[in-house]
Write an enzyme that holds these catalytic residues in place. Sequence first.
Site, PDB file in Angstrom:
ATOM      1  CE  LYS A 126      28.685 -32.350  11.365  1.00  0.00           C
ATOM      2  NZ  LYS A 126      29.608 -33.514  11.405  1.00  0.00           N
ATOM      3  CG  ASP A 166      28.618 -34.191   8.027  1.00  0.00           C
ATOM      4  OD1 ASP A 166      29.233 -34.904   8.826  1.00  0.00           O
ATOM      5  OD2 ASP A 166      27.396 -34.329   7.826  1.00  0.00           O
TER       6      ASP A 166
HETATM    7  P1  NDP Z   1      28.467 -37.936   1.557  1.00  0.00           P
HETATM    8  O1  NDP Z   1      27.624 -36.780   1.225  1.00  0.00           O
HETATM    9  O2  NDP Z   1      29.781 -38.120   0.893  1.00  0.00           O
HETATM   10  O3  NDP Z   1      27.649 -39.285   1.358  1.00  0.00           O
HETATM   11  C1  NDP Z   1      26.453 -39.525   2.034  1.00  0.00           C
HETATM   12  C2  NDP Z   1      25.872 -40.848   1.515  1.00  0.00           C
HETATM   13  O4  NDP Z   1      24.743 -41.188   2.315  1.00  0.00           O
HETATM   14  C3  NDP Z   1      25.360 -40.730   0.093  1.00  0.00           C
HETATM   15  O5  NDP Z   1      25.465 -41.986  -0.513  1.00  0.00           O
HETATM   16  C4  NDP Z   1      23.910 -40.331   0.298  1.00  0.00           C
HETATM   17  O6  NDP Z   1      23.067 -40.663  -0.789  1.00  0.00           O
HETATM   18  C5  NDP Z   1      23.555 -41.128   1.528  1.00  0.00           C
HETATM   19  N1  NDP Z   1      22.525 -40.403   2.280  1.00  0.00           N
HETATM   20  C6  NDP Z   1      22.633 -39.182   2.833  1.00  0.00           C
HETATM   21  N2  NDP Z   1      21.507 -38.791   3.406  1.00  0.00           N
HETATM   22  C7  NDP Z   1      20.651 -39.785   3.208  1.00  0.00           C
HETATM   23  C8  NDP Z   1      19.322 -39.981   3.572  1.00  0.00           C
HETATM   24  N3  NDP Z   1      18.620 -39.043   4.260  1.00  0.00           N
HETATM   25  N4  NDP Z   1      18.745 -41.157   3.242  1.00  0.00           N
HETATM   26  C9  NDP Z   1      19.447 -42.085   2.563  1.00  0.00           C
HETATM   27  N5  NDP Z   1      20.734 -41.953   2.171  1.00  0.00           N
HETATM   28  C10 NDP Z   1      21.321 -40.817   2.494  1.00  0.00           C
HETATM   29  O7  NDP Z   1      28.650 -37.877   3.147  1.00  0.00           O
HETATM   30  P2  NDP Z   1      29.729 -38.599   4.061  1.00  0.00           P
HETATM   31  O8  NDP Z   1      30.073 -39.936   3.507  1.00  0.00           O
HETATM   32  O9  NDP Z   1      30.802 -37.635   4.339  1.00  0.00           O
HETATM   33  O10 NDP Z   1      28.896 -38.778   5.412  1.00  0.00           O
HETATM   34  C11 NDP Z   1      28.170 -39.967   5.722  1.00  0.00           C
HETATM   35  C12 NDP Z   1      27.928 -40.030   7.230  1.00  0.00           C
HETATM   36  O11 NDP Z   1      29.189 -40.085   7.905  1.00  0.00           O
HETATM   37  C13 NDP Z   1      27.187 -38.846   7.850  1.00  0.00           C
HETATM   38  O12 NDP Z   1      26.424 -39.310   8.954  1.00  0.00           O
HETATM   39  C14 NDP Z   1      28.320 -37.963   8.362  1.00  0.00           C
HETATM   40  O13 NDP Z   1      27.874 -37.128   9.400  1.00  0.00           O
HETATM   41  C15 NDP Z   1      29.274 -39.037   8.859  1.00  0.00           C
HETATM   42  N6  NDP Z   1      30.680 -38.654   9.011  1.00  0.00           N
HETATM   43  C16 NDP Z   1      31.380 -38.102   7.981  1.00  0.00           C
HETATM   44  C17 NDP Z   1      32.720 -37.808   8.144  1.00  0.00           C
HETATM   45  C18 NDP Z   1      33.566 -37.282   7.040  1.00  0.00           C
HETATM   46  O14 NDP Z   1      34.769 -37.111   7.259  1.00  0.00           O
HETATM   47  N7  NDP Z   1      33.039 -37.031   5.860  1.00  0.00           N
HETATM   48  C19 NDP Z   1      33.402 -38.014   9.436  1.00  0.00           C
HETATM   49  C20 NDP Z   1      32.587 -38.670  10.420  1.00  0.00           C
HETATM   50  C21 NDP Z   1      31.276 -38.949  10.205  1.00  0.00           C
HETATM   51  P3  NDP Z   1      22.686 -39.525  -1.855  1.00  0.00           P
HETATM   52  O15 NDP Z   1      23.955 -39.165  -2.535  1.00  0.00           O
HETATM   53  O16 NDP Z   1      21.668 -40.151  -2.737  1.00  0.00           O
HETATM   54  O17 NDP Z   1      22.120 -38.391  -1.041  1.00  0.00           O
HETATM   55  O1  2IT Z   2      31.278 -35.911  11.781  1.00  0.00           O
HETATM   56  C1  2IT Z   2      32.493 -35.650  11.646  1.00  0.00           C
HETATM   57  O2  2IT Z   2      33.335 -35.985  12.475  1.00  0.00           O
HETATM   58  C2  2IT Z   2      32.911 -34.956  10.417  1.00  0.00           C
HETATM   59  N1  2IT Z   2      32.085 -34.673   9.562  1.00  0.00           N
HETATM   60  C3  2IT Z   2      34.350 -34.560  10.232  1.00  0.00           C
HETATM   61  C4  2IT Z   2      34.642 -33.281  10.980  1.00  0.00           C
HETATM   62  C5  2IT Z   2      36.009 -32.698  10.745  1.00  0.00           C
HETATM   63  O3  2IT Z   2      36.235 -31.619  11.318  1.00  0.00           O
HETATM   64  O4  2IT Z   2      36.837 -33.269  10.038  1.00  0.00           O
END
Ligand code: NDP
Ligand code: 2IT
Length: 444
Positions: A126, A166
């Site tokens: 990561k 992420d």
């Molecule tokens: P994005 O940046 O697309 O979206 C994140 C969302 O969460 C936004 O709405 C953001 O609000 C909100 N958010 C982030 N940080 C905070 C905080 N500290 N307090 C409150 N709200 C918060 O990220 P993803 O959707 O990609 O990721 C979301 C979660 O999923 C994370 O935990 C990530 O690690 C996990 N994840 C992502 C994957 C992927 O493929 N993208 C795969 C597996 C897990 P704002 O815009 O206002 O900051």
């Molecule tokens: O937390 C996760 O699994 C991710 N942000 C996606 C990682 C990836 O390599 O697609």
Amino acid sequence: MSYVDEVYSMVVEKNPAQPEFHQAVKEVLESLRVVIEANEEAYRKDALLERLVTPERQLLFRVPWVDDKGQVQVNNGFRVQFNSAIGPYKGGLRLHPSVNLGIIKFLGFEQIFKNSLTGLPIGGGKGGSDFDPKGKSDREVMAFCQSFITELYKYIGADTDVPAGDIGTGAREIGYMFGQYKRIRGLYEGVLTGKGLSYGGSLARTEATGYGLLYLVEEMLKCNGKELAGKTVVISGAGNVAIYAAQKAQQLGAKVVTCSDSTGWIYDPEGIDIALLKEVKEVKRARLTEYAAARKSAEYHEGKGVWTVKCDIALPCATQNELDLEDAKALVANGCFAVAEGANMPTTMEATEYFQKNGILFCPGKASNAGGVATSALEMSQNSERLSWTFEEVDSKLKGIMVNIFHNLDEAAKKYGMEGNYVAGANIAGFLKVAEAMTAQGIV
Ligand code: NDP
Ligand code: 2IT
């Protein structure tokens, strides 16, 4: 002291001020206790747990870039290459002001087991930076991404370490990073995933984490005599995971009534309008107040609050520790019967225990959000064979992977006498494959 307790104490002592990393390690080690105790002598002799909790390599670097006013800005860059026993390091890059080494280590540690659960050959890693893309111009984001890769390119590659998106890293950032890597290395290879479709990206990768979450939830409910159709779902977050989780939940006949961002949340009793949410978040990069302004049925509330809404199923899809014991109590009191994590470690340990004690079906993120990284691995396969699969092909593979993950963790929990404890099942199933590979490869 037992081996598990010894190693946990060592982690706390050697990694001060990294509470999220301690939490992730504790959750995993606690549920591995029975497995470790059954094979303690061999694991101890090989220091298997000490090696498992110590990253193979941790990169910390300076990321200088010039903002639109001509001022030089400096951010911290991170890449933790945690474990390569079963494949090249694989995991996302988080761009958020809260990023520090402890957060990247917790995410990298979780990624080892998640990637193992996918059944695909990917190790755990990561990275990220405390750079905040919010409010920056495209040129500023490009300047940051180019500087970040100018240092990181030395350590990554299609067969070495393959970063992805992420929080804060989406298609725009991956595009700038890929362009800079290609320019510096003179190599057109699948060094990053989540790429645009015109330059090696995979169909369905954008949707994969959210869709995968719902495929797993559907299977978990089915195996417990319940169904998704007709249910009310609350979701937190309004980013990549939340949007496509909401979309798939609605396609499968559920009604999603909430979403949130870091400033507030929406309650929309008629069901979230996905097209509008995408317009506000993916196109305009705006606040949720714009969603409420454009939709009559929606209420906007400042602060935190989605877990107070009555629902059947809760899907935390924003960030770590966003659902605490008070939230868990409110959900259970309101009749919620299933929780599956779209985010990484969004539920605190106390809240997780409360759900489990109250008979809630609870699936941890390392299983339920594995669809994103699994589809990233499918993108790597397509890049290697220089072919692109159709949306349907990728989506059906993703579905098969999520159903398989659920059955693996369900069976592992049963095998070790913890039926229905999907946290233990996921940790055990993920661990066993990595431990076997580490043992076979000797002391490295
Ligand atoms: P994005 O940046 O697309 O979206 C994140 C969302 O969460 C936004 O709405 C953001 O609000 C909100 N958010 C982030 N940080 C905070 C905080 N500290 N307090 C409150 N709200 C918060 O990220 P993803 O959707 O990609 O990721 C979301 C979660 O999923 C994370 O935990 C990530 O690690 C996990 N994840 C992502 C994957 C992927 O493929 N993208 C795969 C597996 C897990 P704002 O815009 O206002 O900051
Ligand atoms: O937390 C996760 O699994 C991710 N942000 C996606 C990682 C990836 O390599 O697609």
